[in-house]
Design a protein around this motif. Structure first.
Motif, PDB file in Angstrom:
ATOM      1  N   HIS A   7       0.845  -1.191   0.000  1.00  0.00           N
ATOM      2  CA  HIS A   7       0.000   0.000   0.000  1.00  0.00           C
ATOM      3  C   HIS A   7       0.878   1.237   0.000  1.00  0.00           C
ATOM      4  O   HIS A   7       1.898   1.280   0.680  1.00  0.00           O
ATOM      5  CB  HIS A   7      -0.892   0.042   1.244  1.00  0.00           C
ATOM      6  CG  HIS A   7      -1.838  -1.094   1.346  1.00  0.00           C
ATOM      7  ND1 HIS A   7      -3.068  -1.080   0.729  1.00  0.00           N
ATOM      8  CD2 HIS A   7      -1.752  -2.283   1.975  1.00  0.00           C
ATOM      9  CE1 HIS A   7      -3.696  -2.219   0.990  1.00  0.00           C
ATOM     10  NE2 HIS A   7      -2.904  -2.962   1.744  1.00  0.00           N
ATOM     11  N   VAL A   8       0.467   2.249  -0.720  1.00  0.00           N
ATOM     12  CA  VAL A   8       1.104   3.555  -0.680  1.00  0.00           C
ATOM     13  C   VAL A   8       0.205   4.445   0.178  1.00  0.00           C
ATOM     14  O   VAL A   8      -0.964   4.652  -0.150  1.00  0.00           O
ATOM     15  CB  VAL A   8       1.265   4.146  -2.097  1.00  0.00           C
ATOM     16  CG1 VAL A   8       1.867   5.537  -2.019  1.00  0.00           C
ATOM     17  CG2 VAL A   8       2.113   3.239  -2.952  1.00  0.00           C
ATOM     18  N   MET A   9       0.741   4.915   1.307  1.00  0.00           N
ATOM     19  CA  MET A   9      -0.047   5.710   2.254  1.00  0.00           C
ATOM     20  C   MET A   9       0.252   7.193   2.078  1.00  0.00           C
ATOM     21  O   MET A   9       1.390   7.583   1.859  1.00  0.00           O
ATOM     22  CB  MET A   9       0.291   5.316   3.691  1.00  0.00           C
ATOM     23  CG  MET A   9       0.134   3.858   3.977  1.00  0.00           C
ATOM     24  SD  MET A   9      -1.594   3.429   4.021  1.00  0.00           S
ATOM     25  CE  MET A   9      -1.471   1.748   4.551  1.00  0.00           C
ATOM     26  N   ASP A  10      -0.784   7.999   2.204  1.00  0.00           N
ATOM     27  CA  ASP A  10      -0.647   9.445   2.136  1.00  0.00           C
ATOM     28  C   ASP A  10      -1.187  10.018   3.440  1.00  0.00           C
ATOM     29  O   ASP A  10      -2.393  10.099   3.639  1.00  0.00           O
ATOM     30  CB  ASP A  10      -1.424   9.999   0.943  1.00  0.00           C
ATOM     31  CG  ASP A  10      -1.315  11.504   0.814  1.00  0.00           C
ATOM     32  OD1 ASP A  10      -0.378  12.083   1.384  1.00  0.00           O
ATOM     33  OD2 ASP A  10      -2.172  12.094   0.137  1.00  0.00           O
ATOM     34  N   GLY A  11      -0.302  10.359   4.351  1.00  0.00           N
ATOM     35  CA  GLY A  11      -0.707  10.916   5.633  1.00  0.00           C
ATOM     36  C   GLY A  11      -0.136  10.117   6.792  1.00  0.00           C
ATOM     37  O   GLY A  11       0.343   8.999   6.626  1.00  0.00           O
TER      38      GLY A  11
END
Length: 42
Positions: A10-14
């Motif tokens: 997963h690529v997480m933003d935050g």
């Protein structure tokens, strides 16, 4: 006999729910999560 292997990424933003105690050097707003699961059924 069955082997089951699952991989995910997963690529997480935050960083809303990350703990500062676990990240004493600071946190990046963008980060990656890799997970792996191996199951064996007989």
């Amino acid at each position: 006999m069955i082997w089951n292997v699952k991989l995910e990424g997963h690529v997480m933003d935050g960083a809303a729910q990350l703990l500062y105690q676990d990240n004493p050097d600071g946190m990046d707003d963008n980060w990656l999560l890799f997970a792996a699961k191996v199951s064996f059924t007989f």
